[in-house]
Scaffold this active site. Structure first.
Site, mmCIF file in Angstrom:
data_model
loop_
_atom_site.group_PDB
_atom_site.id
_atom_site.type_symbol
_atom_site.label_atom_id
_atom_site.label_comp_id
_atom_site.label_asym_id
_atom_site.label_seq_id
_atom_site.Cartn_x
_atom_site.Cartn_y
_atom_site.Cartn_z
ATOM 1 N N ARG A 94 -38.113 -1.956 40.974
ATOM 2 C CA ARG A 94 -38.415 -2.634 41.318
ATOM 3 C C ARG A 94 -38.774 -3.786 41.176
ATOM 4 O O ARG A 94 -40.463 -3.247 40.840
ATOM 5 C CB ARG A 94 -38.679 -3.102 42.935
ATOM 6 C CG ARG A 94 -39.380 -4.365 43.633
ATOM 7 C CD ARG A 94 -38.414 -4.933 44.285
ATOM 8 N NE ARG A 94 -38.792 -6.354 44.790
ATOM 9 C CZ ARG A 94 -39.427 -6.691 46.198
ATOM 10 N NH1 ARG A 94 -39.223 -5.195 46.800
ATOM 11 N NH2 ARG A 94 -39.991 -7.399 46.379
ATOM 12 N N ARG A 103 -32.955 -6.197 45.833
ATOM 13 C CA ARG A 103 -33.772 -5.668 45.450
ATOM 14 C C ARG A 103 -33.710 -3.526 45.691
ATOM 15 O O ARG A 103 -32.485 -3.415 45.967
ATOM 16 C CB ARG A 103 -34.801 -5.746 46.316
ATOM 17 C CG ARG A 103 -35.186 -5.685 47.998
ATOM 18 C CD ARG A 103 -35.005 -6.756 48.724
ATOM 19 N NE ARG A 103 -35.106 -8.215 47.962
ATOM 20 C CZ ARG A 103 -36.431 -9.169 48.442
ATOM 21 N NH1 ARG A 103 -37.641 -8.351 49.193
ATOM 22 N NH2 ARG A 103 -36.116 -9.854 47.492
ATOM 23 N N ASP A 106 -37.472 -2.261 48.793
ATOM 24 C CA ASP A 106 -38.585 -3.739 49.430
ATOM 25 C C ASP A 106 -39.455 -2.802 50.415
ATOM 26 O O ASP A 106 -38.796 -1.995 50.994
ATOM 27 C CB ASP A 106 -38.045 -4.452 50.149
ATOM 28 C CG ASP A 106 -38.873 -5.477 50.568
ATOM 29 O OD1 ASP A 106 -39.571 -5.481 49.943
ATOM 30 O OD2 ASP A 106 -38.883 -6.537 51.268
ATOM 31 N N ASP A 108 -42.239 -3.176 53.144
ATOM 32 C CA ASP A 108 -43.258 -4.256 54.397
ATOM 33 C C ASP A 108 -44.631 -3.267 55.319
ATOM 34 O O ASP A 108 -43.455 -2.640 55.813
ATOM 35 C CB ASP A 108 -42.714 -5.159 54.362
ATOM 36 C CG ASP A 108 -41.813 -6.320 53.801
ATOM 37 O OD1 ASP A 108 -42.388 -6.362 52.792
ATOM 38 O OD2 ASP A 108 -40.505 -6.037 53.714
HETATM 39 N N1 ROI Z 1 -31.755 -8.753 54.639
HETATM 40 C C1 ROI Z 1 -31.198 -7.613 54.768
HETATM 41 N N2 ROI Z 1 -30.770 -7.625 55.632
HETATM 42 N N3 ROI Z 1 -32.924 -6.451 54.557
HETATM 43 C C2 ROI Z 1 -33.030 -6.943 53.629
HETATM 44 O O1 ROI Z 1 -33.826 -6.019 54.504
HETATM 45 C C3 ROI Z 1 -33.518 -8.235 53.750
HETATM 46 N N4 ROI Z 1 -34.548 -8.183 52.923
HETATM 47 C C4 ROI Z 1 -34.914 -9.336 52.554
HETATM 48 C C5 ROI Z 1 -34.230 -10.770 52.165
HETATM 49 C C6 ROI Z 1 -33.734 -11.360 51.126
HETATM 50 C C7 ROI Z 1 -35.167 -11.475 53.414
HETATM 51 N N5 ROI Z 1 -32.903 -9.795 53.023
HETATM 52 C C8 ROI Z 1 -32.505 -9.349 53.841
HETATM 53 O O2 ROI Z 1 -35.950 -9.502 51.205
#
Ligand code: ROI
Length: 171
Positions: A94, A103, A106, A108
């Protein structure tokens, strides 16, 4: 050896909730491997993982995501945990680019115990978790009674307020 002991004072591990998402590459494989990596972090145990969910993208048009949530117990500080999550993202290739772009992986931090933390690069609870069904639906599976320290509501309350549109549990 003292200097490598991540928990020299034997402090209790802090329960944390982590969100995972991927919409590039082999997302089921990537999320599975990322969950394993979370459990292998220093001073950290993986205690629960949700099912995987196919979710409609929030933000600009892009492929559907695969999302999941995990619970860990960790001796890492919020900053150290954040740094480790960024390192795992980097391992999976990433590159943090476009803010709302697709991505590979991700990660968080949603909750860090019952603490509210505001540092330059660390905001916990995650500031947008209450508006994201792709986070709350997997999270309710593994932490329905977790209380959001900001609103005092449970994860179930937050999910019920939002619904679960665009989120489909994978078989
Ligand atoms: N949308 C979905 N469905 N799942 C995600 O993990 C996700 N992550 C993001 C953004 C671009 C806001 N949209 C997403 O960072």
């Amino acid at each position: 050896m003292e200097s490598t002991n991540p928990n020299p004072q034997n402090l209790a591990a802090i329960p944390c909730a982590i969100a995972l998402g991927s919409n590039l590459g082999d997302s089921p494989q990537i999320l599975g491997a990322a969950l394993q990596r979370l459990g292998s972090l220093e001073g950290t145990t993986l205690t629960a993982q949700s099912s995987f969910y196919k979710t409609a993208p929030v933000g600009p048009p892009q492929p559907d995501y695969l999302n999941a949530c995990a619970l860990i117990e960790t001796h890492l500080s919020p900053q150290a945990l954040m740094a480790q999550l960024l390192a795992i993202e980097a391992e999976f290739g990433r590159i943090r680019q476009e803010r709302w772009g697709p991505r590979i992986l991700d990660l968080d931090i949603l909750f860090y115990g019952d603490r509210a933390i505001h540092l330059p690069d660390v905001h916990i609870p995650h500031p947008r978790l209450r508006e994201r069904a792709f986070v709350l639906v997997p999270l309710v599976e593994i932490a329905p009674d977790w209380i959001d320290p900001v609103t005092g509501q449970t994860v179930t309350d937050l999910r019920n307020a939002l619904g679960s549109q665009g989120v489909e549990r994978m078989p």
